[in-house]
Scaffold this active site. Structure first.
Site, PDB file in Angstrom:
ATOM      1  N   PHE A  61       0.819  -1.218   0.000  1.00 50.34           N
ATOM      2  CA  PHE A  61       0.000   0.000   0.000  1.00 50.34           C
ATOM      3  C   PHE A  61       0.851   1.266   0.000  1.00 50.34           C
ATOM      4  CE2 PHE A  61      -1.954  -3.354   2.666  1.00 50.34           C
ATOM      5  CZ  PHE A  61      -2.854  -3.806   1.738  1.00 50.34           C
ATOM      6  N   THR A  75      -2.057  -8.022  -5.760  1.00 45.46           N
ATOM      7  CA  THR A  75      -2.959  -7.359  -6.688  1.00 45.46           C
ATOM      8  C   THR A  75      -3.357  -8.233  -7.870  1.00 45.46           C
ATOM      9  OG1 THR A  75      -0.962  -6.536  -7.727  1.00 45.46           O
ATOM     10  CG2 THR A  75      -2.066  -5.072  -6.189  1.00 45.46           C
ATOM     11  N   ILE A 108      -9.859  -3.717 -19.036  1.00 41.54           N
ATOM     12  CA  ILE A 108      -9.775  -4.488 -17.809  1.00 41.54           C
ATOM     13  C   ILE A 108      -9.096  -5.804 -18.162  1.00 41.54           C
ATOM     14  CG2 ILE A 108     -11.087  -5.605 -15.962  1.00 41.54           C
ATOM     15  CD1 ILE A 108     -11.293  -2.519 -15.953  1.00 41.54           C
ATOM     16  N   ASN A 167      -8.413  -8.417 -16.299  1.00 42.29           N
ATOM     17  CA  ASN A 167      -8.930  -9.622 -15.644  1.00 42.29           C
ATOM     18  C   ASN A 167     -10.059  -9.157 -14.725  1.00 42.29           C
ATOM     19  OD1 ASN A 167      -9.273 -11.580 -13.507  1.00 42.29           O
ATOM     20  ND2 ASN A 167      -7.332 -12.511 -14.088  1.00 42.29           N
ATOM     21  N   THR A 204      -9.487 -10.060 -10.814  1.00 39.80           N
ATOM     22  CA  THR A 204      -8.534  -9.277 -10.020  1.00 39.80           C
ATOM     23  C   THR A 204      -8.965  -7.811  -9.952  1.00 39.80           C
ATOM     24  OG1 THR A 204      -7.082  -9.009 -11.940  1.00 39.80           O
ATOM     25  CG2 THR A 204      -6.602 -10.835 -10.448  1.00 39.80           C
ATOM     26  N   LYS A 222      -6.135   1.528 -17.663  1.00 34.32           N
ATOM     27  CA  LYS A 222      -6.039   2.537 -16.597  1.00 34.32           C
ATOM     28  C   LYS A 222      -5.889   1.783 -15.275  1.00 34.32           C
ATOM     29  CE  LYS A 222      -9.063   6.075 -18.694  1.00 34.32           C
ATOM     30  NZ  LYS A 222     -10.344   6.814 -18.488  1.00 34.32           N
ATOM     31  N   GLU A 242      -5.700   1.990  -7.068  1.00 30.47           N
ATOM     32  CA  GLU A 242      -5.905   3.071  -6.116  1.00 30.47           C
ATOM     33  C   GLU A 242      -7.181   3.867  -6.401  1.00 30.47           C
ATOM     34  OE1 GLU A 242      -1.687   4.681  -4.919  1.00 30.47           O
ATOM     35  OE2 GLU A 242      -1.645   3.955  -6.975  1.00 30.47           O
TER      36      GLU A 242
END
Lengths: 759, 339
Positions: free
Chosen positions: A245, A473, A650, A652, A655, A722, A726
């Protein structure tokens, strides 16, 4: 497909299960402190019990008498360690306090390290060290006597571009409705479940560092500088990271110290710092304050926005996040004026923490937006629709893509927002007041320099190598998926290797750039492999693809294929006379300096995106939250939350869903639970453990629904991705806060919202 | 690690005979500690707060009456080594004395409840961060005479009832509140034999000796809790208000039991948690309810009386209002119970 593995819609990849999932749940995955090393000695840190002052003396007599103690390191015998400063890549520049003394700059500063044959002996000796301090009064936070405030634009030329446009005073003077309010957010600590560990092994003059890291090459190069050795002498390994993080992105003081001890003792040294030490030997999210003035016309059109932020930092360091850069791009505000100040206190230096600039600043503006909507008597969703924009209110540059209102519409429909009675306190279920609130999520889309090596065997097996990081992630998986897709092989044929500085460098795992950057580099390497195969197949004298246009060829199902014709990969490899094709590729964002990749090898990433390119690049989402507040005892519960997010391609859906859901849960935590409490007199963290530093437990998290909104954006990077890591935790706190207002009529402007604020 | 002697006891008498002589009590150089579930003791040893020279493991005694729950018409008997989870899940306890089961179920986590013993639970040490972190030089509980950092430190979680100028640490548990509300007895075994006292007499307010937390004699061991049936036991509950939904200590809690007939309170029992230095019986509040028709106004008056002596600090002033609301809500809910 389950909710956790959504059916892919347009421009979305399959919900492949995590490549490393089985190893993790069976305990086979070796985290850095699990790596077997020969005959290790064990280190235990000693941290300061005062926040400011000077060490007069450290009495080591009892500690050295503990059986098994090998050595004790203090400022008196570690002078060979270099004091280094390092640019931090993102917002601002940061150093950490690296000296062990005799000056003490903050609570919990490392002042000594005991090394012994066993962990238990090292700990006992650490407890037996007697430190004599000359304590000075410390200033813990805002309002403490002795803190110093600086305007960040005065710090240095490279200070953040602080957005301003037009005449805010005039605009607000002419507004029909104005909100003028102050907001605050608390100190937060990352608290990854994997503690901060370092294991150092010297083999002659070569050092191997096992340490959980978000930046293998940054760690490698900075450790080398710290020890004054060549970077080629240092290897860093971190195959798995148990949460980070942002807390594991930078070199912190412990690493050089452990390496130094291992070199002196001619023996591997292993350190696993304790949970409470993690609060002071790494970084944290600084507490912030905000003053916002936001004005609109009666029809809801915004006319002016002023935002001044204050952020806590340490005495020596000028760390700041300045999220006004992103907040100022959110809506068609009219005139904008922003300012950011840092406030130096007697604290350790803050640092990146998941969505560093936007979490505090978007909380503030998104609460102010709700306040203004309420004053205008407008629905908060419609208020945002009226002020939606496709261009930068500051520069006029266009957004590469912006699906904010699509996110609002899909999330609102799923939430059944239309059933909301807008009057605060109007919705009730027995003794529980019900509130519904919403807010915008936004995160700048970053694209960083990265390299990758991809090898395709004639049998279709693929190996992908890049020194990227999987913080939990799904990086192993999505990077592998890109290779599987581009090389036309099943995902199960791909093996991804990450987390080792012997692999080609990748960018820091920060700013949510990993998927975009690494997938773009992997794509490029795969395209080079494809080019070789296509050329061989098309220029062959014979075979099913001989004479085909190369542009008409593709790879699928383990074959080189054209319209109506194909040949197995093995055949094409035979034509080439090789058993494997391996390609190394470099990818850098447009406009990056020519030496961007050389810099990456030297531990300096290059990141672009957000507000900095020819187009604004941002990912958006909309979050809706229901809260229930007990009418008497005021406990706040969140029975459901819905978020809709658009993130370009995207890779996946599983995830992505997991990242966004986890982010929303963290957002609920930010709103209601999390805060590092600091003793107002002693300037020391008080709740420095996971029992007292509250995060949500299962009972606090009920329905959390994530909607992936299809979006195509070819401008952001070759992969069209993108970053989502976060995005999910941005805006949630404002949505909760806005829902609490709707439930109770009480506007709480300081996080977390604890029940005593509603009594 | 800090060396200590470890002995496994196979009988209560062996355990108490083995307990080292010398000064006892909870101070850091305590010569001996009994080890049951270990969910509190082991933690405090690892962080160097408790430094026993001799640890006597009494878990083997779970096969004796110490490990048994027995219920009959005369009494409910809970052995000291019964796990919290087993008592919380016991059907007869849930039926006959809900406040006991609820106080246990709302404490800690399932994993901890599976380990922790009832006897250890009532002796759980405070969560005061200044007590639990030896790097703070001031803690009268840990180092008698050193001062109290909580007085001017971060004291949101601290007590408002039963405090002194020497200590404001909150008693953290839940189960003991249920016990004292029901006038439970605690049975003790020591070197000089056995005795029984009221659970309400077990804990000591800090006064000028915060290091002395209980009235136990050195080496004295809890063997059982005994509750006599009473007409208010069925109509009882435990209400716990906290910062998150589970696995968290109380900001304020109330154990309440009531004998209600035709709307008239024949007997009310009230104990408060999260707000006091010891499990806190609110007898003045009980007296206001007794022999009165139950009403919102009476519940409010009782809640006001319960906190009449509260003394607040910088960050915990809210606990007075929260504590009153918690008690009033608990009384209202218990009065509405079908019993």
């Amino acid at each position: 497909m389950s909710a956790a593995a959504p059916q892919p819609l347009a421009n979305m990849g399959a919900p492949e299960p995590r490549m490393d999932g089985r190893a993790k749940v069976t305990g086979e995955a070796r985290y850095p402190s699990d790596m077997p090393v020969s005959n290790p000695a064990f280190a235990f840190l000693v941290t300061s019990a005062i926040a400011k002052g000077r060490i007069n003396a450290i009495d080591q007599m009892r500690a050295r008498a503990v059986p098994g103690v090998l050595d004790i390191f203090t400022h008196e015998n570690t002078g060979d360690l270099k004091e280094i400063k390092f640019a931090s890549g993102g917002a601002g520049a940061s150093t950490s306090i690296q000296q062990l003394g005799p000056e003490v700059f903050h609570d919990g500063q490392i002042i000594a390290m005991v090394v012994a044959d066993t962990f238990e002996a090292a700990r006992e000796a650490a407890y037996a060290l007697k430190v004599d301090y000359a304590e000075a009064p410390a200033a813990p936070s805002f309002d403490s006597p002795g803190v110093e405030t600086e305007d960040v634009t005065q710090l240095h030329d490279s200070a953040k571009d602080i957005p301003s446009v037009g005449d805010v005073e005039a605009a607000l003077a002419g507004a029909d409705v104005v909100v003028d309010a102050q907001y605050g957010t608390p100190t937060q600590h990352h608290n990854p479940i994997e503690l901060f560990t370092t294991t150092c092994v010297w083999n002659g003059d070569r050092l191997t560092v096992h340490e959980p890291s978000q930046f293998m090459y940054g760690l490698k190069n900075n450790v080398a500088r710290k020890l004054d050795v060549g970077p080629e002498q240092v290897r860093t390994i971190s195959h798995f990271v148990g949460g980070a993080f942002g807390s594991k992105a930078q070199l912190t003081p412990r690493t050089g110290l452990v390496a130094f001890a291992a070199r002196k003792l001619h023996r591997p040294v292993k350190l696993v710092a304790t949970r409470d030490q993690g609060f002071t030997i790494a970084t944290y999210r600084a507490e912030t304050r905000h003053r916002i003035r936001l004005g609109a016309r009666r029809d809801g059109k915004l006319v002016g926005y002023e935002h001044e932020g204050f952020e806590i930092t340490s005495r020596p360091d000028k760390y700041f996040v300045a999220g006004v850069e992103d907040a100022a791009r959110l809506y068609a505000y009219g005139a904008v004026k922003t300012k950011v100040n840092i406030v130096h206190a007697d604290r350790n230096t803050p640092g990146f923490m998941r969505s560093p600039p936007v979490v505090p600043y978007i909380y503030a503006i998104e609460t102010a937006m709700d306040e203004l909507a309420a004053k205008l008597g407008m629905d908060p969703v419609e208020f945002r629709r009226v002020n939606d924009t496709t261009t930068d209110p500051i520069s006029g540059k266009p957004y590469s893509s912006r699906s904010l209102m699509q996110c609002y519409d899909q999330a609102a429909a799923a939430f059944r927002w239309m059933a909301r009675d807008p009057h605060p306190g109007s919705m009730r279920d027995g003794d529980w007041l019900i509130g519904w609130g919403c807010a915008t999520a936004v995160y700048p889309t970053h694209f960083g320099s990265a390299t990758a090596r991809v090898r395709l065997l004639a049998n279709g097996d693929v190996r992908v190598q890049t020194a990227a990081h999987d913080l939990g992630t799904g990086a192993y998986t999505v990077i592998g998926q890109m290779a599987a897709e581009r090389l036309g092989v099943p995902f199960s044929a791909v093996k991804t290797e990450l987390g080792d500085s012997e692999l080609p460098p990748a960018s820091v795992a920060g700013g949510s750039n990993t998927t975009a950057s690494c997938c773009s580099a992997v794509m490029k390497a795969c395209h080079a492999i494809r080019a070789k195969l296509f050329h061989a197949a098309a220029t062959a004298n014979e075979g099913p693809l001989a004479g085909q246009q190369i542009s008409g060829l593709t790879l699928r199902d383990g074959k080189v294929a054209a319209e109506g014709a194909e040949e197995p990969l093995a055949e094409t490899f035979k034509r080439l006379g090789v058993g494997a094709i391996e390609e190394y590729a470099e990818s850098a964002p447009p406009g990056a300096p020519a030496d961007a990749i050389a810099s990456l090898y030297a531990g300096k990433p290059t990141l672009s995106g957000g507000a900095h390119g020819k187009k604004l690049m941002y990912a958006f989402g909309a979050e809706f939250v229901e809260v229930r507040v007990h009418k008497d005892t005021c406990e706040i519960r969140v029975p459901r939350a819905v978020g809709a997010f658009a993130g370009g391609r995207i890779m996946n859906t599983r995830t992505a869903h997991s990242q966004l859901m986890g982010g929303m849960i963290w957002g609920i935590s930010s709103a209601l639970h999390e805060a590092t409490e600091i003793d107002p007199v002693r300037a020391r963290y008080v709740n420095d453990n996971l029992a007292d530093y509250l995060v949500p437990v299962n009972a606090d998290v009920q329905a959390v629904d994530v909607i992936l909104v299809p979006e195509v954006d070819p401008d952001v990077n070759p992969a069209g991705v993108k970053g989502l890591g976060e995005l999910g935790n941005v805006g949630t706190a404002a949505a909760v806060s806005n829902a609490v207002y709707h439930a109770t009529g009480r506007r709480i402007r300081q996080l977390p919202i604890r029940l005593e604020k509603l009594l | 690690m800090r060396p200590f002697i470890y002995t496994r006891a196979n009988s209560p008498s062996f355990a108490v005979q083995t307990f080292p002589s010398g000064s006892a009590g909870p101070d850091v150089e305590s010569p001996g500690q009994y080890l049951a579930g270990g969910t509190n003791l082991i933690d405090l040893m690892k962080i160097d707060v408790l430094r026993p020279q001799h640890v006597i493991d009494i878990n083997a005694l779970a096969s004796s009456p110490l490990g048994i729950i027995s219920t009959n018409a005369q009494e409910l008997r809970l052995g000291a080594l019964v796990h919290m989870a087993d008592a919380a899940d016991h059907p007869e306890i849930n039926r006959a004395v809900p406040v006991i089961a609820q106080s246990l179920r709302l404490a800690a986590s399932q994993q901890l409840r599976n380990m922790a013993s009832l006897g250890g639970n009532v002796l759980q040490r405070t969560r005061c961060p200044y007590y639990r972190d030896v790097s703070y030089s001031q803690c009268n509980k840990r180092r008698p005479g050193s001062g109290c950092a909580a007085l001017d430190g971060f004291n949101r979680m601290h007590a408002v009832l039963g405090t002194s100028d020497q200590c404001i640490a909150t008693y953290p548990g839940d189960f003991a509140q249920a016990l004292i509300a029901l006038d439970a007895q605690v049975e003790l075994q020591g070197a000089n034999g056995t005795r029984a006292i009221s659970v309400g007499a077990l804990h000591r307010r800090p006064g000028d000796r915060p290091d002395l937390e209980t009235t136990l004699a050195p080496g004295e061991m809890i063997t059982a809790f005994v509750i006599k049936p009473a007409p208010w036991m069925r109509r009882s509950l435990y209400l716990k208000i906290r910062d998150r939904g589970s696995y968290e200590f109380a900001l304020a809690s109330a154990a309440v039991a009531m004998d209600l007939e035709d709307g008239r309170v024949r007997e009310a029992r009230i104990a408060l948690g999260g707000v006091a230095t010891v499990p806190w019986r609110a007898q003045a509040a009980e007296a206001l309810l007794r022999d009165q028709l139950f009403s919102e106004a009476n519940a409010q008056a009782a809640a006001d009386a319960a906190f009449a002596g509260a003394r607040t600090r910088e960050h915990n002033a809210f606990k007075v209002e929260l504590g009153k609301r918690t008690l009033k809500r608990a009384l209202t809910e218990v009065a509405a119970m079908e019993a």
